[in-house]
Scaffold this motif. Structure first.
Motif, mmCIF file in Angstrom:
data_model
loop_
_atom_site.group_PDB
_atom_site.id
_atom_site.type_symbol
_atom_site.label_atom_id
_atom_site.label_comp_id
_atom_site.label_asym_id
_atom_site.label_seq_id
_atom_site.Cartn_x
_atom_site.Cartn_y
_atom_site.Cartn_z
ATOM 1 N N VAL A 345 1.101 -1.251 0.135
ATOM 2 C CA VAL A 345 -0.168 -0.370 -0.173
ATOM 3 C C VAL A 345 0.860 1.385 0.489
ATOM 4 N N VAL A 346 1.926 1.471 1.369
ATOM 5 C CA VAL A 346 2.794 2.217 0.809
ATOM 6 C C VAL A 346 3.888 2.614 -0.582
ATOM 7 N N ILE A 347 4.059 1.791 -1.173
ATOM 8 C CA ILE A 347 5.107 1.842 -2.334
ATOM 9 C C ILE A 347 3.709 1.820 -3.503
ATOM 10 N N ALA A 348 2.126 1.745 -3.832
ATOM 11 C CA ALA A 348 1.205 1.855 -4.542
ATOM 12 C C ALA A 348 1.007 3.521 -3.987
ATOM 13 N N THR A 349 0.969 4.012 -3.191
ATOM 14 C CA THR A 349 0.765 5.350 -3.124
ATOM 15 C C THR A 349 1.633 5.985 -3.108
ATOM 16 N N ALA A 350 3.115 5.679 -2.992
ATOM 17 C CA ALA A 350 3.952 6.719 -3.829
ATOM 18 C C ALA A 350 4.344 6.005 -5.355
ATOM 19 N N ASN A 351 3.819 5.127 -5.541
ATOM 20 C CA ASN A 351 4.000 5.177 -7.289
ATOM 21 C C ASN A 351 3.048 6.091 -7.508
ATOM 22 N N ASP A 352 1.686 6.113 -7.128
ATOM 23 C CA ASP A 352 0.697 7.117 -7.556
ATOM 24 C C ASP A 352 0.963 8.411 -7.688
ATOM 25 N N THR A 353 1.579 9.043 -6.024
ATOM 26 C CA THR A 353 2.134 10.219 -5.895
ATOM 27 C C THR A 353 3.086 10.728 -7.582
ATOM 28 N N ILE A 354 3.992 9.454 -7.410
ATOM 29 C CA ILE A 354 5.307 10.091 -8.873
ATOM 30 C C ILE A 354 4.349 9.881 -10.039
ATOM 31 N N VAL A 355 3.436 9.531 -10.154
ATOM 32 C CA VAL A 355 2.316 9.103 -11.847
ATOM 33 C C VAL A 355 1.100 10.027 -12.016
ATOM 34 N N THR A 356 1.409 10.559 -11.076
ATOM 35 C CA THR A 356 0.518 12.469 -10.308
ATOM 36 C C THR A 356 1.670 13.197 -10.945
ATOM 37 N N ALA A 357 2.428 12.882 -10.481
ATOM 38 C CA ALA A 357 2.966 14.412 -10.425
ATOM 39 C C ALA A 357 3.626 14.372 -12.129
ATOM 40 N N ASN A 358 4.076 12.982 -12.985
ATOM 41 C CA ASN A 358 4.597 12.909 -14.242
ATOM 42 C C ASN A 358 3.701 13.584 -14.646
ATOM 43 N N ASN A 359 2.214 13.298 -14.780
ATOM 44 C CA ASN A 359 0.811 13.495 -16.083
ATOM 45 C C ASN A 359 0.763 15.063 -15.443
ATOM 46 N N ALA A 360 1.108 15.305 -14.268
ATOM 47 C CA ALA A 360 1.281 17.171 -14.152
ATOM 48 C C ALA A 360 2.004 17.515 -14.844
#
Length: 369
Positions: A345-360
């Motif tokens: 869950v922690v890794i997935a949350t971090a990945n989601d943050t990175i993906v969101t930043a990249n998309n932005a």
């Protein structure tokens, strides 16, 4: 990590922080046999005298009849000119045993009746008039019984005070005379009280264990009440909560089945426990050091190891008691699985943050072009 109860190794360590000390007892054939001796069938143990009740004795307030026979007319009670009579006897008016415990018989005076049987009273009357009457014989009988009574109260169809039967009756006979129990048999309990001593059993124990169906004595009180028996299940079982017996007794195996059995992906088969309080005498027989416990009962935790196939045979002989707690501990690997799930869950949350930043960032570059 979150969990539904104590870990298996903590229970087996017998260590507690805030609660009372407890004794851990592993289920073995010897333990099961000892525990069965202390089941709810307590009437037979509390009232072990299996002899029929004593003869009914007169008491203050009972109504008594006295008939006096003589061998021939012309005696004390039968005049010579009596003429045609149905027999050479006279029946005295019915009378109550007075507050002092006596009845009155002409020419015999006051005769002690309280606490005595008819034959004892008859002998006293014959002795008192023997020198004046012609070969007298006396019959004393009970007309209205006001003292040798049995009270049947509670959840029966006709609560009442019953006169004691001279032939003797058992608990089920008396309950039957009171109309029988109102509710289902497995929800019904019966308390017998005699001279300040009492014992309580499920109604089924009277039916299926005849030794509990003891003789009832005059003056006894029988109280019938309804209280559904339940057990509570927690931990790694298929269902948690409060479960009714729906029968007068169930064993540990049946209780586990009612609770949905053990969860294959979660339960530790060697960590199934039953929590209850036991009499100090039983705890001592089970090998528990009772010196650290105060009071007549001792907290006991029974442990069944279902990794051993024979444990299921033991579970079918280990009867559950009302308000028992059945607990199945988690396996040690469950905490590891929970931790790995937490890491994912922690890794997935971090990945989601990175993906969101990249998309932005991509959206920003695209908008500039």
């Amino acid at each position: 990590m979150p969990m539904s109860g104590p870990e298996d190794h903590v229970i087996k360590s017998e260590h507690t922080v805030n609660g009372p000390e407890y004794g851990l007892v592993k289920l073995t054939p010897q333990v099961v046999d000892i525990v069965r001796e202390y089941g709810p069938g307590a009437i037979a143990g509390s009232f072990p005298d299996n002899r029929p009740p004593p003869s009914i004795k007169f008491g203050i307030g009972d109504v008594v009849a006295v008939s006096i026979f003589e061998a021939a007319a012309g005696g004390l009670f039968i005049p010579a000119e009596a003429g045609v009579r149905p027999g050479n006897f006279v029946s005295l008016p019915n009378q109550n045993v007075d507050s002092a415990g006596f009845i009155t018989v002409p020419y015999a005076g006051a005769i002690k009746a309280d606490g005595r049987t008819p034959s004892e009273i008859q002998q006293d009357i014959v002795k008192a008039i023997g020198n004046r009457a012609i070969e007298p014989q006396v019959v004393v009988s009970l007309i209205t019984q006001n003292t040798s009574l049995i009270s049947v109260l509670g959840e029966v169809n006709a609560p009442t005070r019953l006169t004691a039967n001279a032939a003797g009756e058992r608990v089920l006979d008396v309950i039957s005379r009171a109309g029988g129990p109102k509710g289902q048999g497995w929800e019904t309990w019966v308390t017998l009280e005699r001279k300040g001593k009492r014992a309580t059993v499920p109604f089924g124990a009277l039916v299926y264990q005849p030794s509990n169906n003891v003789w009832v004595h005059p003056g006894d009180t029988i109280y019938v009440y309804r209280e559904p028996q339940i057990f509570l299940a927690f931990g790694a079982s298929g269902a948690q909560g409060q479960f009714p017996f729906d029968m007068w007794k169930i064993n540990m195996a049946q209780a586990m089945a009612k609770a949905g059995g053990l969860l294959d992906a979660q339960a530790e088969p060697s960590g199934v426990y039953v929590y209850r309080r036991e009499p100090r005498e039983l705890a001592e027989r089970l090998g528990v050091d009772c010196s650290k416990y105060v009071g007549p009962t001792v907290p006991i935790v029974y442990n069944a190891d279902f990794r051993d196939p024979a444990a299921y045979f033991l579970a079918t002989k280990f009867d559950m008691r009302d308000k028992d707690v059945l607990f199945a501990a988690n396996a040690a690997t469950v905490d590891t699985a929970k931790f790995l799930q937490f890491v994912r869950v922690v890794i997935a949350t971090a990945n989601d943050t990175i993906v969101t930043a990249n998309n932005a960032q991509i959206l920003k570059i695209t908008s500039r072009q």
